[in-house]
Structures are given as structure tokens and as C-alpha cells.
Design a protein around this motif. Structure first.
Motif, PDB file in Angstrom:
ATOM      1  N   VAL A   1       0.808  -1.075  -0.205  1.00 29.56           N
ATOM      2  CA  VAL A   1       0.050   0.109   0.038  1.00 29.56           C
ATOM      3  C   VAL A   1       0.875   1.243   0.162  1.00 29.56           C
ATOM      4  O   VAL A   1       0.668   2.171  -0.831  1.00 29.56           O
ATOM      5  N   ASP A   2       1.887   1.176   0.952  1.00 24.01           N
ATOM      6  CA  ASP A   2       2.625   2.563   1.098  1.00 24.01           C
ATOM      7  C   ASP A   2       3.837   2.750   0.035  1.00 24.01           C
ATOM      8  O   ASP A   2       4.103   3.782  -0.401  1.00 24.01           O
ATOM      9  N   ILE A   3       4.346   1.679  -0.375  1.00 21.79           N
ATOM     10  CA  ILE A   3       5.393   1.557  -1.490  1.00 21.79           C
ATOM     11  C   ILE A   3       4.931   1.531  -2.757  1.00 21.79           C
ATOM     12  O   ILE A   3       5.394   1.888  -3.631  1.00 21.79           O
ATOM     13  N   GLY A   4       4.200   0.273  -2.852  1.00 22.70           N
ATOM     14  CA  GLY A   4       3.496  -0.029  -4.142  1.00 22.70           C
ATOM     15  C   GLY A   4       2.397   0.398  -4.604  1.00 22.70           C
ATOM     16  O   GLY A   4       2.137   0.293  -5.738  1.00 22.70           O
ATOM     17  N   ASP A   5       2.084   1.391  -3.729  1.00 19.32           N
ATOM     18  CA  ASP A   5       0.557   2.079  -4.316  1.00 19.32           C
ATOM     19  C   ASP A   5      -0.523   1.409  -4.463  1.00 19.32           C
ATOM     20  O   ASP A   5      -1.474   1.592  -5.497  1.00 19.32           O
ATOM     21  N   PHE A   6      -0.547   0.081  -4.005  1.00 14.18           N
ATOM     22  CA  PHE A   6      -2.038  -0.666  -4.083  1.00 14.18           C
ATOM     23  C   PHE A   6      -2.915  -0.251  -3.323  1.00 14.18           C
ATOM     24  O   PHE A   6      -2.808   0.466  -2.255  1.00 14.18           O
ATOM     25  N   THR A   7      -4.340  -0.238  -3.866  1.00 16.88           N
ATOM     26  CA  THR A   7      -5.614  -0.165  -3.057  1.00 16.88           C
ATOM     27  C   THR A   7      -5.395  -0.967  -2.021  1.00 16.88           C
ATOM     28  O   THR A   7      -4.958  -2.127  -2.001  1.00 16.88           O
ATOM     29  N   TYR A   8      -6.396  -0.987  -0.823  1.00 24.44           N
ATOM     30  CA  TYR A   8      -6.785  -1.704   0.275  1.00 24.44           C
ATOM     31  C   TYR A   8      -7.351  -2.939  -0.635  1.00 24.44           C
ATOM     32  O   TYR A   8      -6.851  -4.009  -0.255  1.00 24.44           O
ATOM     33  N   ALA A   9      -7.994  -2.913  -1.640  1.00 21.69           N
ATOM     34  CA  ALA A   9      -8.944  -3.884  -2.285  1.00 21.69           C
ATOM     35  C   ALA A   9      -7.829  -5.016  -3.062  1.00 21.69           C
ATOM     36  O   ALA A   9      -7.818  -6.042  -2.847  1.00 21.69           O
TER      37      ALA A   9
ATOM     38  N   GLY B   1     -10.542  -6.012   5.577  1.00 20.77           N
ATOM     39  CA  GLY B   1     -10.479  -5.583   7.107  1.00 20.77           C
ATOM     40  C   GLY B   1      -9.325  -6.116   7.712  1.00 20.77           C
ATOM     41  O   GLY B   1      -8.460  -4.956   8.289  1.00 20.77           O
ATOM     42  N   THR B   2      -8.722  -6.987   7.205  1.00 20.51           N
ATOM     43  CA  THR B   2      -7.352  -7.672   7.965  1.00 20.51           C
ATOM     44  C   THR B   2      -6.057  -6.768   7.095  1.00 20.51           C
ATOM     45  O   THR B   2      -5.204  -6.238   7.875  1.00 20.51           O
ATOM     46  N   VAL B   3      -6.363  -6.265   5.974  1.00 20.22           N
ATOM     47  CA  VAL B   3      -5.433  -5.359   5.177  1.00 20.22           C
ATOM     48  C   VAL B   3      -5.499  -4.138   6.200  1.00 20.22           C
ATOM     49  O   VAL B   3      -4.210  -3.440   6.558  1.00 20.22           O
ATOM     50  N   MET B   4      -6.668  -3.534   6.525  1.00 22.30           N
ATOM     51  CA  MET B   4      -6.499  -2.328   7.154  1.00 22.30           C
ATOM     52  C   MET B   4      -5.999  -2.519   8.562  1.00 22.30           C
ATOM     53  O   MET B   4      -5.409  -1.612   8.840  1.00 22.30           O
ATOM     54  N   SER B   5      -6.314  -3.562   9.215  1.00 24.78           N
ATOM     55  CA  SER B   5      -5.969  -3.652  10.582  1.00 24.78           C
ATOM     56  C   SER B   5      -4.334  -3.874  10.640  1.00 24.78           C
ATOM     57  O   SER B   5      -3.524  -3.319  11.486  1.00 24.78           O
ATOM     58  N   ARG B   6      -3.901  -4.745   9.411  1.00 22.78           N
ATOM     59  CA  ARG B   6      -2.334  -5.019   9.637  1.00 22.78           C
ATOM     60  C   ARG B   6      -1.802  -3.471   9.263  1.00 22.78           C
ATOM     61  O   ARG B   6      -0.514  -3.386   9.757  1.00 22.78           O
ATOM     62  N   LEU B   7      -2.220  -2.680   8.403  1.00 27.39           N
ATOM     63  CA  LEU B   7      -1.607  -1.736   7.795  1.00 27.39           C
ATOM     64  C   LEU B   7      -1.714  -0.619   9.251  1.00 27.39           C
ATOM     65  O   LEU B   7      -0.565   0.127   9.312  1.00 27.39           O
ATOM     66  N   HIS B   8      -2.586  -0.532   9.820  1.00 26.21           N
ATOM     67  CA  HIS B   8      -2.763   0.360  10.993  1.00 26.21           C
ATOM     68  C   HIS B   8      -1.661  -0.159  12.148  1.00 26.21           C
ATOM     69  O   HIS B   8      -0.868   0.683  12.445  1.00 26.21           O
ATOM     70  N   ARG B   9      -1.566  -1.321  12.198  1.00 23.52           N
ATOM     71  CA  ARG B   9      -0.629  -1.898  13.439  1.00 23.52           C
ATOM     72  C   ARG B   9       0.966  -1.812  12.836  1.00 23.52           C
ATOM     73  O   ARG B   9       1.743  -1.396  13.501  1.00 23.52           O
ATOM     74  N   GLY B  10       0.987  -2.242  11.485  1.00 26.05           N
ATOM     75  CA  GLY B  10       2.235  -2.193  10.800  1.00 26.05           C
ATOM     76  C   GLY B  10       2.968  -0.756  10.991  1.00 26.05           C
ATOM     77  O   GLY B  10       4.025  -0.742  11.103  1.00 26.05           O
ATOM     78  N   ARG B  11       2.174   0.206  10.508  1.00 24.90           N
ATOM     79  CA  ARG B  11       2.713   1.651  10.395  1.00 24.90           C
ATOM     80  C   ARG B  11       3.315   1.939  11.841  1.00 24.90           C
ATOM     81  O   ARG B  11       4.004   2.745  12.015  1.00 24.90           O
ATOM     82  N   ARG B  12       2.518   1.418  12.963  1.00 20.34           N
ATOM     83  CA  ARG B  12       2.935   1.830  14.279  1.00 20.34           C
ATOM     84  C   ARG B  12       4.248   1.320  14.653  1.00 20.34           C
ATOM     85  O   ARG B  12       5.077   1.905  15.195  1.00 20.34           O
ATOM     86  N   ILE B  13       4.200   0.146  14.355  1.00 20.70           N
ATOM     87  CA  ILE B  13       5.331  -0.972  14.543  1.00 20.70           C
ATOM     88  C   ILE B  13       6.508  -0.227  13.849  1.00 20.70           C
ATOM     89  O   ILE B  13       7.627  -0.058  14.300  1.00 20.70           O
ATOM     90  N   LEU B  14       6.403   0.072  12.683  1.00 14.92           N
ATOM     91  CA  LEU B  14       7.690   0.970  11.957  1.00 14.92           C
ATOM     92  C   LEU B  14       7.814   2.039  12.395  1.00 14.92           C
ATOM     93  O   LEU B  14       8.973   2.395  12.774  1.00 14.92           O
TER      94      LEU B  14
END
Lengths: 76, 196
Positions: free
Chosen positions: B151-159, B170-183
Motif C-alpha cells: 500500500v505505502d510503497i507499491g501504491d496498491f489500494t486496500y482492495a 478488514g485484515t489489510v486495514m488492521s495490519r496496515l494500522h498496526r504495521g505503520r505503528r510498529i514501523l
């Protein structure tokens, strides 16, 4: 209008443009009025750009590109 | 077989050959973009090279299963991520086993605290180096890193990311949310030190 805690929760979805119109309007109202969150919002925008630039990798090796082309189905 | 029955068959084969050539050209034209994502999904350049060759070999074999007009880049990356998992390069783990991370403002606050004098957003972000980001990204667990890369580097949509990873949106959204915080935690630890 949302508070700073909600604004923090909404920051990433706001930047991803996935908030509803109503949520987006609330977030924008808060950002207009709250310099604490506005400063962090601008930082987040800079940060996304910075991350994208920082992880740029070397281009695909020419040899690999050649190998991929060789995988094509031969023309009869 | 008579001339009249051979002719439509010959035409059909010619059309299929033309479609296949076009598919292969389109797929190869996307190879730089696919490589860019692949390189971040696996640990080394060698692994990325192998994975790219396996991906394209499979894509060229199964080109008929691609629906023209849909997202070819996402289709290729779906193959690539499946192969990556099949080859056992990744240890599947439960994302929920990760410790809770800090909030979204955490990185800014940490960098601001460690900056002398008046600060603005530009100066704060300058506290980070390219190396901080690269190292931090490598520390993010795979499940989370994959969505950040897509999403952030490859510019793909959530879908698209959901389709590529074969998980619900929903899993993409939750992983993105947590992943960015971990990053961000990892970047803070790298830039400022301490446990983040």
C-alpha cells in the motif's frame, strides 16, 4: 468536532482517504483549529514521502530482465 | 479435416497466439514494478531474483487464467506472494501475538523531544536517515510489512492488497494500522535510541 485523541485515530485513514465524508469534515475542522494535531499531520505527510524515497531500491538487474524475457513462450 | 473446418481453427490459434504475446509483453512491461515490491517482500536480492523467475514462469504458463481488463500487476503479485509462502521462506505467525504498539503521534513526539530548540515538521523529519527507515522496515514482522510494502510503497489500494494477499480487506486495514505503528516504533528506536 472530534478531539485530539480521535484525530490521532483518524489520521492514517484520513491520509488514506477512506474516512466517510462526515468523518473527514470533522477531522478537517479539528485540524484547522488544533495546531498540535496540525503539526503532527504535516509531519505524517512528510514522513510518508520520506519513507517512500528512503526505500527506493536499485533497479532490476539487466540479467534478470533478460532471463524473464527468455521465459516467454517461443513463437512457432 | 476439410479446408473449411481448418480455417476457423487456424484463426482461433492465431488469435490465441496474439493474445498470449500481448499478455507476455504487458507482464514484462510491469516487471520493474513487480521487482520493486518483491525486493521488499523477501530478504535478499538473490531470493527476489529467484522469486521473479518463478513468478514469470508460472504467469506465462497460466496466462489464460488472467482476465483481460483486470489489474495485471496485482495478478502477478498474487502469484509471487503465493510462491513466496509455498517455498517456506516465511514463517506464518499470528499477528495478534505482537505486543501493543504506541499511538500514531509516537514517532513525532519522540523525535521532537530529542530535538534541541524550536522545531517544525521539516526539522523533525530530518532527524531520520534513510538507514533508519530501511532498518526499521526490515524489523516489521512479515504480515505487517507486506501490507506496508503493497500500500505505502507499491501504491496498491486496500482492495488490491487484499486480493494479492488473499485476506479480507478488514485484515489489510488492521495490519496496515498496526504495521505503520510498529514501523514508527522501530524508526524511533533507530533514530533516537532506547526501546522506542
Amino acid at each position: 468536532m472530534c478531539n485530539c485523541e480521535e484525530c490521532e485515530q483518524w489520521m492514517q485513514p484520513y491520509m488514506d482517504r477512506v474516512l466517510t465524508d462526515a468523518e473527514r469534515a470533522e477531522a478537517e475542522t479539528h485540524l484547522d483549529e488544533c495546531s498540535y494535531c496540525r503539526k503532527r499531520y504535516r509531519f505524517e505527510e512528510h514522513l510518508r514521502q520520506f519513507v517512500r524515497q528512503a526505500v527506493v531500491i536499485e533497479p532490476m538487474p539487466i540479467e534478470l530482465k533478460q532471463k524473464l524475457s527468455e521465459l516467454r513462450t517461443p513463437l512457432l | 479435416m476439410s479446408e473449411t473446418t481448418r480455417e476457423p481453427e487456424a484463426r482461433r490459434l492465431a488469435t490465441a497466439a496474439r493474445d498470449r504475446v500481448r499478455f507476455e509483453e504487458d507482464a514484462l512491461a510491469l516487471s520493474d514494478q513487480v521487482y520493486r515490491v518483491a525486493r521488499h517482500l523477501v530478504g535478499s536480492r538473490e531470493e527476489a531474483d529467484d522469486l521473479m523467475q518463478e513468478t514469470y514462469a508460472r504467469a506465462f504458463r497460466s496466462w489464460r487464467s488472467f482476465t483481460p481488463g483486470t489489474n495485471l500487476r496485482a495478478w502477478l503479485l498474487r502469484i509471487l506472494t503465493n510462491l513466496n509462502i509455498d517455498r517456506g521462506r516465511r514463517i506464518q505467525r499470528q499477528p495478534d501475538s505482537q505486543p501493543l504498539e504506541e499511538g500514531d503521534y509516537f514517532l513525532y513526539n519522540r523525535l521532537e523531544e530529542s530535538t534541541d530548540g524550536p522545531t517544525d515538521e521539516d526539522r523533525v523529519v530530518q532527524r531520520l536517515s534513510q538507514n533508519d527507515v530501511v532498518e526499521a522496515l526490515s524489523e516489521v514482522p512479515h504480515d505487517f510489512r507486506d501490507v506496508i510494502v503493497l500500500v505505502d510503497i507499491g501504491d496498491f489500494t486496500y482492495a488490491d492488497a487484499a486480493q494479492i494477499l488473499d485476506v479480507p480487506i478488514g485484515t489489510v486495514m488492521s495490519r496496515l494500522h498496526r504495521g505503520r505503528r510498529i514501523l514508527k516504533q522501530a524508526m524511533a528506536a533507530s533514530a533516537v535510541g532506547g526501546d522506542g
